[in-house]
Design a protein around this motif. Structure first.
Motif, short mmCIF file in Angstrom:
data_model
loop_
_atom_site.label_atom_id
_atom_site.label_comp_id
_atom_site.label_asym_id
_atom_site.label_seq_id
_atom_site.Cartn_x
_atom_site.Cartn_y
_atom_site.Cartn_z
N PHE A 61 -2.63 -2.12 12.99
CA PHE A 61 -1.63 -1.75 14.00
C PHE A 61 -1.60 -2.83 15.08
CE2 PHE A 61 -2.08 2.13 11.81
CZ PHE A 61 -1.10 3.04 12.22
N ILE A 62 -0.45 -3.46 15.25
CA ILE A 62 -0.30 -4.54 16.21
C ILE A 62 0.57 -4.06 17.37
CG2 ILE A 62 0.51 -6.91 16.58
CD1 ILE A 62 -1.89 -6.73 14.75
N ILE A 103 0.86 -1.18 0.00
CA ILE A 103 0.00 0.00 0.00
C ILE A 103 0.90 1.23 0.00
CG2 ILE A 103 -0.18 0.02 2.53
CD1 ILE A 103 -3.07 1.10 2.16
N THR A 104 0.46 2.28 -0.68
CA THR A 104 1.27 3.48 -0.83
C THR A 104 0.56 4.68 -0.22
OG1 THR A 104 2.31 2.65 -2.85
CG2 THR A 104 2.42 5.02 -2.47
N PHE A 105 1.30 5.46 0.55
CA PHE A 105 0.85 6.74 1.07
C PHE A 105 1.80 7.80 0.52
CE2 PHE A 105 -0.55 3.59 4.14
CZ PHE A 105 -1.89 3.93 4.30
N GLU A 106 1.26 8.64 -0.35
CA GLU A 106 2.08 9.64 -1.06
C GLU A 106 3.27 8.94 -1.73
OE1 GLU A 106 2.92 13.21 1.14
OE2 GLU A 106 0.97 13.20 2.12
N ASN A 107 4.48 9.23 -1.27
CA ASN A 107 5.66 8.67 -1.92
C ASN A 107 6.25 7.47 -1.17
OD1 ASN A 107 6.32 10.31 0.26
ND2 ASN A 107 8.34 10.86 -0.54
N VAL A 108 5.51 6.92 -0.22
CA VAL A 108 6.03 5.84 0.62
C VAL A 108 5.21 4.57 0.40
CG1 VAL A 108 6.46 5.07 2.98
CG2 VAL A 108 6.89 7.46 2.35
N GLU A 109 5.86 3.53 -0.08
CA GLU A 109 5.18 2.24 -0.26
C GLU A 109 5.55 1.30 0.88
OE1 GLU A 109 4.46 -0.17 -4.11
OE2 GLU A 109 6.14 -1.20 -3.13
N LEU A 110 4.54 0.76 1.54
CA LEU A 110 4.73 -0.27 2.55
C LEU A 110 4.57 -1.63 1.89
CD1 LEU A 110 2.57 1.24 5.47
CD2 LEU A 110 4.93 1.78 4.82
N LYS A 111 5.42 -2.56 2.24
CA LYS A 111 5.38 -3.88 1.58
C LYS A 111 4.19 -4.72 2.04
CE LYS A 111 8.69 -5.96 4.81
NZ LYS A 111 10.04 -6.58 4.93
N ASN A 112 3.64 -4.41 3.21
CA ASN A 112 2.42 -5.06 3.66
C ASN A 112 1.66 -4.10 4.57
OD1 ASN A 112 3.42 -5.39 6.44
ND2 ASN A 112 4.62 -7.14 5.68
N ARG A 113 0.53 -4.55 5.11
CA ARG A 113 -0.36 -3.67 5.88
C ARG A 113 -0.14 -3.78 7.39
NH1 ARG A 113 -4.59 -2.20 2.28
NH2 ARG A 113 -3.92 -2.76 0.20
N ILE A 114 0.95 -4.42 7.81
CA ILE A 114 1.22 -4.66 9.23
C ILE A 114 2.08 -3.54 9.79
CG2 ILE A 114 2.26 -6.23 10.91
CD1 ILE A 114 1.73 -8.49 8.84
N VAL A 115 1.58 -2.91 10.86
CA VAL A 115 2.30 -1.81 11.51
C VAL A 115 2.60 -2.21 12.95
CG1 VAL A 115 2.23 0.64 12.15
CG2 VAL A 115 1.01 -0.16 10.10
N MET A 116 3.85 -2.02 13.37
CA MET A 116 4.14 -2.11 14.79
C MET A 116 3.61 -0.84 15.44
SD MET A 116 7.68 -2.37 16.90
CE MET A 116 7.62 -2.54 18.69
N SER A 117 2.62 -0.98 16.30
CA SER A 117 1.98 0.17 16.92
C SER A 117 2.94 0.87 17.88
CB SER A 117 0.74 -0.31 17.69
OG SER A 117 -0.10 0.76 18.00
N ASP A 134 -5.34 6.99 12.65
CA ASP A 134 -5.04 5.83 13.48
C ASP A 134 -6.09 5.83 14.60
OD1 ASP A 134 -3.94 3.97 15.22
OD2 ASP A 134 -2.04 5.02 15.49
N CYS A 135 -6.99 4.86 14.55
CA CYS A 135 -8.24 4.92 15.34
C CYS A 135 -8.12 4.16 16.66
CB CYS A 135 -9.40 4.39 14.52
SG CYS A 135 -9.71 5.32 13.01
N SER A 136 -7.73 4.88 17.70
CA SER A 136 -7.70 4.31 19.05
C SER A 136 -8.87 4.90 19.82
CB SER A 136 -6.36 4.63 19.72
OG SER A 136 -6.22 3.91 20.92
N SER A 137 -8.85 4.80 21.17
CA SER A 137 -9.93 5.37 21.96
C SER A 137 -9.50 5.53 23.40
CB SER A 137 -11.20 4.50 21.88
OG SER A 137 -11.03 3.28 22.58
#
Length: 339
Positions: free
Chosen positions: A305-306, A9-23, A247-250
């Motif tokens: 986000f994990i 997935i790409t955000f502006e000029n940054v492509e992430l190789k997968n959708r997994i984020v270390m929170s 980033d949807c926390s609460s």
């Protein structure tokens, strides 16, 4: 199997190789109280990049010394902190992951001996001191501090910035009617309560050329707090400002009893994404690859986000791949054990 979790997935000029984020998760490991990176931070973040997270996000990093949650927090208020942060990003990048940093200010939730600041002089609880109400000069200095921090993040080679506007910290204190009782242009209706965040974004954009995420508390768990309709309105304003993802926390704005359950924050990420028409990140008791894939395939969020599961298992991405019958690239050094 073609999974969405392991698609780029790409955000502006940054492509992430997968959708997994270390929170982002505070590590409280700056033992000299100088906000500088320690060997622990380098090992901690690099190991999650080795584990094949697409994006590794550093913990809340204070833009001012008085904005720390504790004296052990990471900082980004001084140029002397850039070198250590750059060491972290270089190690993350070496393993094909992208790097992010969360810019933060604790406001009235700072557990420090110094004077603490907030939009209004309301303590968080009986244990924390009463904060000093911020003057116009204090507000402008803090806005400038976020801009300066963004410039340092750029020099340290981060790919993405996240602005921490959740969990009852300073920006969240301005956003919420529970913590903002000001009668100037930074208080009152929602338009005015958003002003501080929007001006911070403008300051960050002057020194940063890349994607910006914003973490929001999408529920305040109080009948007089912001409702989801307010958060959607804030998200629409953030989209207009060029923000790439919410980033949807609460929670965290005021003391409240929260009964979390698997995926308890996903409905908010879903509604914000599909009503405000902005990308969202899902976070909160997400534990499996199957759960993550469901969220993505049903267009309820764009990133996963994990947090705690990533603390438990730096190779959570590999675990998720096995669940989904997906093959992901092995670090060269671990090929013999990558089954």
């Amino acid at each position: 199997m073609d999974t969405k979790l392991f698609s780029p997935i790409t955000f502006e000029n940054v492509e992430l190789k997968n959708r997994i984020v270390m929170s982002p998760m505070c590590m409280y490991s700056c033992h000299n109280q100088d906000g500088r990176v320690t060997p622990f931070h380098i090992t901690h973040y690099e190991s999650r990049a080795v584990g094949q997270a697409g994006l590794v996000m550093l913990e809340a990093s204070a833009v001012q010394p008085e904005g720390r949650i504790s004296y052990e927090d990471l900082g980004i208020w001084s140029d002397e902190q850039i070198d250590g942060l750059q060491q972290v990003t270089s190690r993350i990048h070496a393993h094909g992951a992208k790097s992010a940093i969360q810019l933060a200010h604790a406001g009235r939730k700072a557990n420090l001996d110094e004077t603490i600041h907030a939009p209004s002089p309301l303590p968080f609880n009986e244990q924390l001191p009463k904060p000093t109400e911020m003057t116009q000069d204090d507000i402008q200095a803090t806005i400038e501090a976020f801009g300066d921090a963004a410039r340092r993040a750029s020099e340290a080679n981060f790919d993405i910035i996240e602005i921490h506007a959740a969990h009852g910290y300073l920006i969240n204190q301005f956003l919420s009617p529970l913590t903002n009782t000001r009668d100037d242009q930074y208080g009152g209706d929602l338009h005015n309560r958003m002003r501080f965040l929007l001006e911070i974004i403008e300051a960050v954009q002057q020194t940063w050329n890349g994607p910006i995420f914003v973490r929001l508390s999408t529920a305040e768990y109080h009948e007089k707090g912001n409702e989801l309709s307010d958060i959607i309105q804030i998200s629409e304003a953030l989209k207009q400002k060029g923000i790439s993802l919410i980033d949807c926390s609460s929670g965290g704005v005021v003391p409240a009893r929260i009964k979390p359950y698997p995926g308890y924050q996903i409905p908010m990420a879903d509604q914000i994404r599909n009503q405000a028409r902005i990308s969202t990140g899902a976070v909160g008791l997400i534990t499996t690859g199957i759960q993550s894939e469901e969220i993505l395939q049903n267009n309820r969020a764009d990133l996963i986000f994990i947090g705690r599961q990533m603390l438990l298992n730096p190779y959570w991405a590999k675990q998720a791949a096995l669940e989904l019958n997906e093959t992901i690239e092995s670090p060269k050094q671990y090929e013999r054990g990558w089954r």
